[in-house]
Design a protein around this motif. Structure first.
Motif, mmCIF file in Angstrom:
data_model
loop_
_atom_site.group_PDB
_atom_site.id
_atom_site.type_symbol
_atom_site.label_atom_id
_atom_site.label_comp_id
_atom_site.label_asym_id
_atom_site.label_seq_id
_atom_site.Cartn_x
_atom_site.Cartn_y
_atom_site.Cartn_z
ATOM 1 N N GLY A 169 19.124 37.343 104.290
ATOM 2 C CA GLY A 169 19.737 38.624 104.640
ATOM 3 C C GLY A 169 21.083 38.885 103.980
ATOM 4 O O GLY A 169 21.624 39.983 104.069
ATOM 5 N N GLN A 170 21.633 37.885 103.309
ATOM 6 C CA GLN A 170 22.949 38.053 102.693
ATOM 7 C C GLN A 170 22.859 39.061 101.527
ATOM 8 O O GLN A 170 21.925 38.984 100.731
ATOM 9 C CB GLN A 170 23.429 36.704 102.170
ATOM 10 N N GLN A 171 23.819 39.960 101.462
ATOM 11 C CA GLN A 171 23.828 41.001 100.436
ATOM 12 C C GLN A 171 24.726 40.566 99.275
ATOM 13 O O GLN A 171 25.792 40.000 99.499
ATOM 14 C CB GLN A 171 24.360 42.316 101.019
ATOM 15 N N LEU A 172 24.273 40.876 98.055
ATOM 16 C CA LEU A 172 25.037 40.465 96.877
ATOM 17 C C LEU A 172 25.547 41.703 96.136
ATOM 18 O O LEU A 172 24.775 42.588 95.778
ATOM 19 C CB LEU A 172 24.156 39.618 95.955
ATOM 20 N N HIS A 173 26.856 41.731 95.915
ATOM 21 C CA HIS A 173 27.491 42.891 95.282
ATOM 22 C C HIS A 173 28.015 42.529 93.893
ATOM 23 O O HIS A 173 28.537 41.441 93.679
ATOM 24 C CB HIS A 173 28.660 43.387 96.136
ATOM 25 N N ASN A 197 28.045 28.390 95.723
ATOM 26 C CA ASN A 197 27.101 27.586 96.515
ATOM 27 C C ASN A 197 27.836 26.490 97.281
ATOM 28 O O ASN A 197 27.608 26.283 98.470
ATOM 29 C CB ASN A 197 26.039 26.961 95.610
ATOM 30 N N GLU A 198 28.743 25.787 96.571
ATOM 31 C CA GLU A 198 29.534 24.731 97.211
ATOM 32 C C GLU A 198 30.345 25.280 98.381
ATOM 33 O O GLU A 198 30.382 24.710 99.467
ATOM 34 C CB GLU A 198 30.572 24.162 96.226
ATOM 35 N N LEU A 199 30.967 26.413 98.105
ATOM 36 C CA LEU A 199 31.855 27.012 99.101
ATOM 37 C C LEU A 199 31.061 27.465 100.325
ATOM 38 O O LEU A 199 31.482 27.258 101.469
ATOM 39 C CB LEU A 199 32.567 28.199 98.444
ATOM 40 N N GLN A 200 29.912 28.049 100.075
ATOM 41 C CA GLN A 200 29.080 28.514 101.200
ATOM 42 C C GLN A 200 28.633 27.329 102.054
ATOM 43 O O GLN A 200 28.624 27.414 103.286
ATOM 44 C CB GLN A 200 27.854 29.260 100.669
ATOM 45 N N GLU A 201 28.262 26.237 101.405
ATOM 46 C CA GLU A 201 27.832 25.047 102.148
ATOM 47 C C GLU A 201 28.972 24.524 103.007
ATOM 48 O O GLU A 201 28.792 24.182 104.171
ATOM 49 C CB GLU A 201 27.382 23.945 101.179
ATOM 50 N N LEU A 202 30.162 24.492 102.387
ATOM 51 C CA LEU A 202 31.339 23.987 103.085
ATOM 52 C C LEU A 202 31.666 24.847 104.306
ATOM 53 O O LEU A 202 31.947 24.330 105.396
ATOM 54 C CB LEU A 202 32.516 23.995 102.100
ATOM 55 N N LEU A 203 31.614 26.166 104.133
ATOM 56 C CA LEU A 203 31.942 27.065 105.246
ATOM 57 C C LEU A 203 30.934 26.915 106.374
ATOM 58 O O LEU A 203 31.287 27.001 107.551
ATOM 59 C CB LEU A 203 31.991 28.519 104.760
ATOM 60 N N LEU A 204 29.679 26.689 106.013
ATOM 61 C CA LEU A 204 28.637 26.517 107.029
ATOM 62 C C LEU A 204 28.857 25.210 107.782
ATOM 63 O O LEU A 204 28.815 25.175 109.011
ATOM 64 C CB LEU A 204 27.255 26.538 106.349
ATOM 65 N N GLU A 205 29.141 24.154 107.020
ATOM 66 C CA GLU A 205 29.332 22.837 107.632
ATOM 67 C C GLU A 205 30.570 22.774 108.515
ATOM 68 O O GLU A 205 30.525 22.289 109.634
ATOM 69 C CB GLU A 205 29.514 21.776 106.531
ATOM 70 N N THR A 206 31.702 23.261 107.971
ATOM 71 C CA THR A 206 32.967 23.055 108.666
ATOM 72 C C THR A 206 33.239 24.113 109.733
ATOM 73 O O THR A 206 33.933 23.846 110.698
ATOM 74 C CB THR A 206 34.145 23.047 107.681
ATOM 75 N N ASN A 236 18.625 33.358 90.073
ATOM 76 C CA ASN A 236 18.127 31.987 89.902
ATOM 77 C C ASN A 236 19.130 30.914 90.290
ATOM 78 O O ASN A 236 18.753 29.778 90.527
ATOM 79 C CB ASN A 236 17.722 31.750 88.436
ATOM 80 N N ASN A 237 20.411 31.250 90.289
ATOM 81 C CA ASN A 237 21.414 30.200 90.481
ATOM 82 C C ASN A 237 22.220 30.299 91.770
ATOM 83 O O ASN A 237 22.830 29.317 92.191
ATOM 84 C CB ASN A 237 22.382 30.174 89.297
ATOM 85 N N LEU A 238 22.254 31.480 92.359
ATOM 86 C CA LEU A 238 23.054 31.637 93.572
ATOM 87 C C LEU A 238 22.148 31.449 94.784
ATOM 88 O O LEU A 238 21.089 32.076 94.873
ATOM 89 C CB LEU A 238 23.694 33.028 93.590
ATOM 90 N N LYS A 239 22.580 30.564 95.696
ATOM 91 C CA LYS A 239 21.780 30.343 96.911
ATOM 92 C C LYS A 239 22.309 31.259 97.999
ATOM 93 O O LYS A 239 23.344 30.966 98.605
ATOM 94 C CB LYS A 239 21.899 28.882 97.355
ATOM 95 N N LEU A 240 21.608 32.342 98.229
ATOM 96 C CA LEU A 240 22.032 33.262 99.285
ATOM 97 C C LEU A 240 21.385 32.848 100.602
ATOM 98 O O LEU A 240 20.268 32.338 100.614
ATOM 99 C CB LEU A 240 21.613 34.691 98.932
#
Ligand SMILES: *Cc1c(COP(=O)(O)O)cnc(C)c1O
Length: 386
Positions: free
Chosen positions: A261-265, A207-216, A254-258
């Motif tokens: 449309g994001q696919q989870l493998h 979640n942290e990493l996804q937020e960071l990639l979106l922001e930066t 419950n814990n991963l914020k996708l």
């Protein structure tokens, strides 16, 4: 549903051999599919390294599950078993040119890449072929998992993945490569994890990493791959024949914020095949030492190396004795002191020729067998053969 042992049929079969209960495997696959299907965009890949027996692979492939491979040989095994190339992912720190070329030619779904030199190698080979390879960067989330030191993979000191701090730089490199398409992020924190907190910790990092990639970078990737690692109950195989996939998938849901449309493998190995397999062996001798009783069996560490390699516990059952318990070390015939399956274990009094089952051996059992001491590789018997 627990594993069934047709002991009468075993009497005619030379030991040692791996026995697989196909009905239990099928029930496990049905559960995995049913529980994953509760959520939009969840995809399961079977981690072939856990057991690459071609007949089991075919059953797993027929269930419509994809494949997670860690070598060119595994990519080939997946395709041979009928897994469609677009459901094959290929991870590993040491992919050779030959393995990459084979996988590009087969048109696999995604390479999980682990270093810049590997990214350069895939770019060069994809360019030679005039194709674009889909890649996911394997990120080392620096999450410590509660498991044996030899099977934890998500720490900065481990050889796997790209460290968190280096990710930005690696994405910069990928973006300069015309024959690579970055489609996802890949993670795998270890194996035999029974505490859901470990997976929650991974979700938080992602979640942290996804937020960071979106922001930066304004970056949202279409695929997130969280690897495998769900453990099984080696202590009570009959009470827990099918792992708690419901809780496992729910933990991620419950814990991963996708993003939309994001696919989870997922890449599940052990949890799919471990409980449906057992190593069947005969007691060759009962030996009384000065302070110990030994059951010397005809299976050895070359057939099942987990106890010697990881100090792993496997339940051992005498399938034919109804006598009261004795206390035994169960050992193999291989000329190594570590060729021991268990020490000081209560097992019904055993006689020469008795048939024993070493339970929960369907994963990392047959797949890790080797021929030390000129021993034959163990055969495999499926319940449907009898
Ligand atoms: C080994 C491995 C898996 C499977 O692990 P299990 O503990 O058997 O579920 C999944 N992904 C990768 C990258 C692996 O190396």
């Amino acid at each position: 549903m627990k594993m069934q042992f047709p002991v009468e049929a075993f009497a005619a079969i030379e030991t040692p051999f791996y026995y697989y209960d196909v009905e239990l495997l099928q029930a496990t696959l049905d559960t995995v599919k049913r529980e994953a299907a509760r959520y939009e965009g969840f995809h399961v890949h079977y981690a072939i390294k856990a057991n690459f027996n071609p007949r089991l692979l075919e059953i797993i492939s027929k269930a419509g599950i994809g494949a997670d491979c860690v070598s060119g040989g595994e990519v080939r095994a997946a395709l041979n078993a009928g897994v469609p190339a677009d459901k094959v992912v290929f991870a590993g720190v040491g992919k050779t040119d030959k393995e990459i070329a084979f996988s590009l030619d087969a048109g696999i779904f995604c390479f999980n890449v682990e270093s810049v030199p590997e990214i350069e190698a895939i770019e060069r080979l994809a360019a030679e072929r005039g194709v674009v390879a889909q890649i996911a960067v394997r990120v080392n989330p620096n999450v410590g998992a509660h498991t044996h030191a030899n099977i934890t993979t998500g720490l900065a000191e481990n050889k796997f993945g790209v460290n968190y701090e280096q990710l930005d730089e690696v994405i910069d490199v990928v973006e300069t490569m015309p024959h690579l398409k970055l489609v996802g992020l890949h993670f795998h924190i270890g194996s035999q994890l029974l505490v859901m907190d470990d997976f929650i910790a991974l979700c938080c990092r992602i979640n942290e990493l996804q937020e960071l990639l979106l922001e930066t970078r304004g970056l949202v990737l279409p695929h997130i791959n969280v690897g495998g690692g769900l453990g099984i109950r080696y202590d009570f195989p009959d009470k827990y024949p099918i792992p708690d996939f419901e809780a496992y998938f729910a933990t991620y849901a419950n814990n991963l914020k996708l993003h939309p449309g994001q696919q989870l493998h997922f890449e599940l190995g052990r949890s799919i095949v471990a409980q449906c397999g057992a190593l069947i062996t005969r007691a060759t001798y009962i030996k009384s030492g000065t302070c110990k009783q030994f059951i010397i069996v005809d299976a050895g560490m070359n057939d099942l190396i987990r106890p010697a390699l990881y100090d792993a516990y496997h339940r051992i059952e005498n399938l034919v004795s109804d006598k009261p318990d004795g206390v035994y070390d169960v050992v193999g015939p291989v000329c190594e002191s570590s060729d021991v399956f268990c020490k000081d274990r209560r097992i019904p009094v055993t006689e020469r020729g008795d048939i024993l089952a070493i339970r929960s051996a369907g994963a990392y059992g047959e797949a890790m067998a080797f021929g030390y001491n000129c021993r034959e590789l163990p055969k495999a018997v499926l319940s449907t053969d009898l």
